[in-house]
Each structure stands twice: as C-alpha cells, then as structure tokens.
Scaffold this motif. Structure first.
Motif, PDB file in Angstrom:
ATOM      1  N   PHE A  32      -1.597 -10.472   0.124  1.00  8.13           N
ATOM      2  CA  PHE A  32      -1.034  -9.164  -0.241  1.00  8.13           C
ATOM      3  C   PHE A  32      -2.045  -8.498  -1.164  1.00  8.13           C
ATOM      4  N   HIS A  33      -2.678  -7.422  -0.704  1.00  7.65           N
ATOM      5  CA  HIS A  33      -3.658  -6.694  -1.501  1.00  7.65           C
ATOM      6  C   HIS A  33      -3.117  -5.311  -1.839  1.00  7.65           C
ATOM      7  N   SER A  34      -3.267  -4.915  -3.079  1.00  4.83           N
ATOM      8  CA  SER A  34      -2.904  -3.564  -3.497  1.00  4.83           C
ATOM      9  C   SER A  34      -4.157  -2.777  -3.847  1.00  4.83           C
ATOM     10  N   LEU A  35      -4.145  -1.515  -3.478  1.00  6.76           N
ATOM     11  CA  LEU A  35      -5.216  -0.595  -3.805  1.00  6.76           C
ATOM     12  C   LEU A  35      -4.648   0.414  -4.795  1.00  6.76           C
ATOM     13  N   LEU A  36      -5.223   0.406  -5.975  1.00  4.05           N
ATOM     14  CA  LEU A  36      -4.676   1.157  -7.100  1.00  4.05           C
ATOM     15  C   LEU A  36      -5.679   2.210  -7.543  1.00  4.05           C
ATOM     16  N   LEU A 186      -1.711  -4.424   3.075  1.00  5.42           N
ATOM     17  CA  LEU A 186      -2.497  -3.511   2.243  1.00  5.42           C
ATOM     18  C   LEU A 186      -1.527  -2.468   1.714  1.00  5.42           C
ATOM     19  N   PHE A 187      -1.378  -2.433   0.395  1.00  4.14           N
ATOM     20  CA  PHE A 187      -0.339  -1.647  -0.275  1.00  4.14           C
ATOM     21  C   PHE A 187      -1.004  -0.650  -1.213  1.00  4.14           C
ATOM     22  N   ILE A 188      -0.656   0.619  -1.068  1.00  6.03           N
ATOM     23  CA  ILE A 188      -1.206   1.664  -1.925  1.00  6.03           C
ATOM     24  C   ILE A 188      -0.198   2.029  -3.009  1.00  6.03           C
ATOM     25  N   THR A 189      -0.676   2.117  -4.250  1.00  7.74           N
ATOM     26  CA  THR A 189       0.198   2.509  -5.341  1.00  7.74           C
ATOM     27  C   THR A 189      -0.628   3.109  -6.475  1.00  7.74           C
ATOM     28  N   HIS A 190       0.038   3.839  -7.363  1.00  6.95           N
ATOM     29  CA  HIS A 190      -0.616   4.276  -8.597  1.00  6.95           C
ATOM     30  C   HIS A 190       0.031   3.599  -9.803  1.00  6.95           C
ATOM     31  N   ASP A 191       0.934   2.637  -9.525  1.00  5.55           N
ATOM     32  CA  ASP A 191       1.683   1.954 -10.573  1.00  5.55           C
ATOM     33  C   ASP A 191       1.044   0.595 -10.853  1.00  5.55           C
ATOM     34  N   ILE A 192       0.515   0.419 -12.051  1.00  4.37           N
ATOM     35  CA  ILE A 192      -0.214  -0.801 -12.400  1.00  4.37           C
ATOM     36  C   ILE A 192       0.670  -2.033 -12.326  1.00  4.37           C
ATOM     37  N   SER A 193       1.851  -1.985 -12.928  1.00  2.00           N
ATOM     38  CA  SER A 193       2.718  -3.167 -12.944  1.00  2.00           C
ATOM     39  C   SER A 193       3.178  -3.531 -11.537  1.00  2.00           C
ATOM     40  N   GLU A 194       3.426  -2.534 -10.694  1.00  2.00           N
ATOM     41  CA  GLU A 194       3.817  -2.806  -9.316  1.00  2.00           C
ATOM     42  C   GLU A 194       2.701  -3.523  -8.577  1.00  2.00           C
ATOM     43  N   ALA A 195       1.482  -3.048  -8.730  1.00  2.00           N
ATOM     44  CA  ALA A 195       0.334  -3.654  -8.055  1.00  2.00           C
ATOM     45  C   ALA A 195       0.148  -5.105  -8.489  1.00  2.00           C
TER      46      ALA A 195
END
Length: 248
Positions: A32-36, A186-195
């Motif tokens: 699970f990768h997040s792009l922040l 691949l998950f896009i977010t602007h929320d640090i804690s969520e990522a």
C-alpha cells in the motif's frame, strides 16, 4: 519484482509547464503506497499516468511487466466524489462495471452482495444514493471498484470530504479488504496522518518530483491505537518536515 513501475516519467499539459519531472517509483505486489503532497504538486496527474488514463511525454509505466497504454481491466478506481448513478440502486451501482458490458452472472451478483456485507451495507441493496450518507456512498464506490476482483487499486483522495470518525472507519475497512485480497494500492492524499496510517511506503511529491520516500515502520496490521503511538507521531513529523522544506 515490482508490481507497478513508474520509470522516468515526465508530463506537460498542452506542451506547456512540466507537471511531472523525470519521476521513478516502484510498488511491490500487495503493498500500500500513498502519494502525499500539497495541492498542485502533480500527485493526481501521476496517478492518472500510472493507471493509464494519461500517457507520459517521456518514460513509461509497467504493470506486472506489461507496458501501460490504457487502463487495465485488472485495476479498480476510487475518486474523491463517489460518482454513483442516482437512478440506480446500491447493488446496481456496484455491478455497473459489469452491466455496462453484459448481464451480470448469478455468481457476480453474489460477489456484489458479499462485498457490500464487508462494507457494512448488507441492508442497503435496494436503497438509492440519495438515501445514503457521504460515508455510505464512499463505501459503495469502493465496493464497485472491487467487483471485478482487481489486482491493483488507484484511489484519489476518496475520503477527503468525510468527517474524521467516518474517515477512520473507512481507512480500517479499506486496509482489511486490501490485505485479505492481496490488492496492491496507490493512494493519493494531502493528509499526513492518513498516509502514514494506511501505508507501507509514503512518497512526498514536491513540484512534480518525488522528494522523499518514507518506509512506514508500523505493524502491518494496523489498529486504532497506532494513531497515538510515539512511532506514528515521529513518522508524521518527518513527513511534515519534508513537506515544509525542512530536514528529516
């Protein structure tokens, strides 16, 4: 071997300003990768390139070793707005990716019911989107993305409009589904804690480039108390410092 490879990708809108700059990123199967990043940094554009919705000016994307030229039937999408059809019931919205091509089989209808049960919507089959809360609509959108049993999920800020408690519940449900079915994300977010909470890796994007890669050192199976641990807080602080242009 990496499941998804973004290899030296660049992209410009209408041959003007370069939005993505020589970016390389690799995701292993089941990770699970997040792009922040801040708004306008290029993260959604990179997701569209990775999923085949856009073609890069240079470089290439490979999914399971095959070059990506268009969206694959092996992937699912969840966007910020659930984009449900208001005149169709919940079960029909979930089955939509199949019914657009042919009549769903009995097995596929049973699968849709099973996914809705996992998403805590087993009593809402015949409801319409306007009868659902925002969180419930998001659950339907996730169920629809899973109906064809994808090996890869692309999610673009799917929980951004939800309240904090609903958001956390959906994060846990999404993690459980992806881990149980070995789905790569691949998950896009602007929320640090969520990522940090969701991910095995967090990539920080700044001005069209991957500026930092954080390996998340939390247990693979996440629990609510992980959100309040010293390790979690330290990881979030590291990401925040990077986003602010500071030292890690």
């Amino acid at each position: 071997m990496s499941f998804l490879v973004i290899d030296g990708v660049t992209y410009s809108y209408e041959n003007k300003k370069q939005i993505i700059k020589d970016t390389t990123w690799k995701i292993k199967e089941g990770e699970f990768h997040s792009l922040l990043g801040r708004s306008g940094c290029g993260k959604t554009t990179l997701l569209k390139i990775a999923s085949g919705l856009l073609q890069p000016d240079q470089g290439a994307v490979f999914l399971q070793g095959e070059k990506v030229f268009k969206p694959s039937p092996e992937v699912g999408f969840v966007f910020q707005a659930p984009t449900l059809l208001e005149w169709k019931t919940v079960i029909d919205n979930v089955l939509l990716p199949i019914s657009l091509k042919r009549k769903p089989t009995i097995e596929e209808c049973e699968r849709a019911s099973s996914i809705l049960k996992i998403m805590k919507l087993d009593d809402y089959h015949t409801h319409y989107p306007t009868e659902l809360s925002g969180g419930q609509q998001s659950r339907v959108a996730i169920a629809r993305a899973l109906i064809k049993n994808p090996s890869m999920l692309f999610l673009d800020e799917p929980f951004a409009a939800l309240d904090a408690m609903t958001r956390e519940e959906l994060q846990d449900d999404l993690l459980t589904l992806c881990q149980n079915h070995m789905i790569t994300v691949l998950f896009i977010t602007h929320d640090i804690s969520e990522a940090v909470y969701l991910s095995d890796h967090v990539a920080v994007m700044i001005d069209g480039q991957i500026a930092y890669d954080l390996k998340v050192t939390l247990p693979k199976t996440r629990k609510g108390e992980n959100r309040y641990s010293s390790t979690f807080n330290a990881l979030c602080l590291t990401v925040r410092n990077v986003m602010n242009g500071g030292m890690t």
